[in-house]
Write a protein that holds these residues in place. Sequence first.
Motif, short mmCIF file in Angstrom:
data_model
loop_
_atom_site.label_atom_id
_atom_site.label_comp_id
_atom_site.label_asym_id
_atom_site.label_seq_id
_atom_site.Cartn_x
_atom_site.Cartn_y
_atom_site.Cartn_z
N THR A 1 0.85 -1.19 0.00
CA THR A 1 0.00 0.00 0.00
C THR A 1 0.88 1.24 0.00
N SER B 1 0.61 5.85 -0.32
CA SER B 1 -0.26 7.02 -0.41
C SER B 1 0.52 8.29 -0.12
N GLY C 1 -3.05 4.04 -3.24
CA GLY C 1 -3.46 2.82 -3.92
C GLY C 1 -2.79 1.61 -3.30
N SER D 1 -5.85 -1.21 -6.47
CA SER D 1 -6.90 -0.31 -6.01
C SER D 1 -6.42 1.13 -6.08
N LYS D 2 -7.37 2.05 -6.25
CA LYS D 2 -7.13 3.48 -6.16
C LYS D 2 -8.04 4.04 -5.08
N ASP D 3 -7.48 4.85 -4.19
CA ASP D 3 -8.22 5.28 -3.01
C ASP D 3 -8.10 6.79 -2.81
N SER E 1 -9.36 9.65 0.31
CA SER E 1 -10.00 9.78 1.62
C SER E 1 -9.82 11.19 2.17
N ASN F 1 -14.27 7.90 2.66
CA ASN F 1 -13.35 7.12 1.83
C ASN F 1 -14.02 6.70 0.52
N SER G 1 -13.07 4.25 -2.92
CA SER G 1 -12.13 3.23 -3.36
C SER G 1 -12.66 2.52 -4.59
N LYS H 1 -11.46 -0.93 -6.91
CA LYS H 1 -10.56 -2.07 -6.99
C LYS H 1 -10.79 -2.82 -8.31
N SER I 1 -16.37 -0.88 -6.55
CA SER I 1 -16.29 0.51 -6.11
C SER I 1 -17.02 0.63 -4.78
#
Length: 226
Positions: A106, A108, A137, A157-159, A161, A188, A190, A192, A205
């Motif tokens: 992970t 960020s 991500g 994944s793209k996140d 928050s 949040n 997200s 995936k 999503s």
Amino acid sequence: MVQAQSSMRKIPDGVFVPKGQWITGVSVSYSEHTENNYSFFVVENINSDGYNFKLSPLVCYAIKNNMAVGGRFNYGRTLVRIDETNIDISDDMSFDINNVYQLKHTYSAMAVLRNYIPLGNSKRFALFSETQVEIGGSQSKVSNGRGEALTGTYSTSKDLSLGVAPGLVAFVNNYTAVEVSVGVLGVNFSKKVQNTNQVISGEQSSTSANFRINLFSIGLGIAFYL
């Protein structure tokens, strides 16, 4: 430089972090586990091992008294390896999990805005509130089985928050402080993308909001006020 109760420089009352202050720090955590024939409730004969590593450096600059802006960067790596596990739910329902391997990364980048609230006239203790905007991500792969029965899943994944994390800062000397924070508010987003055996693809999503204290987001770190 911040001089907590120092004769070299006197900070006015009501000011904990003066304008022009640089704040740098880092939090690091590492844990590992090994289970040999371990049982927990309905999960029996657990044989597994793994570890969890997290690194989070921080850089901020005080644009005015008791207010700082900056960035935080996060990286994490998790490994779980399960050789054999039996799940026994009832006499008529039980199954085995064998040869499972998961590796996840992970990462960020986070923009932060900090507001400090001195505790009285203390130059050593203060509360702070950190507003956070984070983009990141992850990448993970999971394999199950061996030989011709081997299956694998690769996920990304793209996140995004938004959150607020209040905390407490305490100087241990004139330049070094210990900081403790806890997540309270957060929204949040997200997305995936998943690919199994390079054949089956899927997407997920999700959106979530959290408006309560999250004890699993407690952060402990060291910061240097320069």
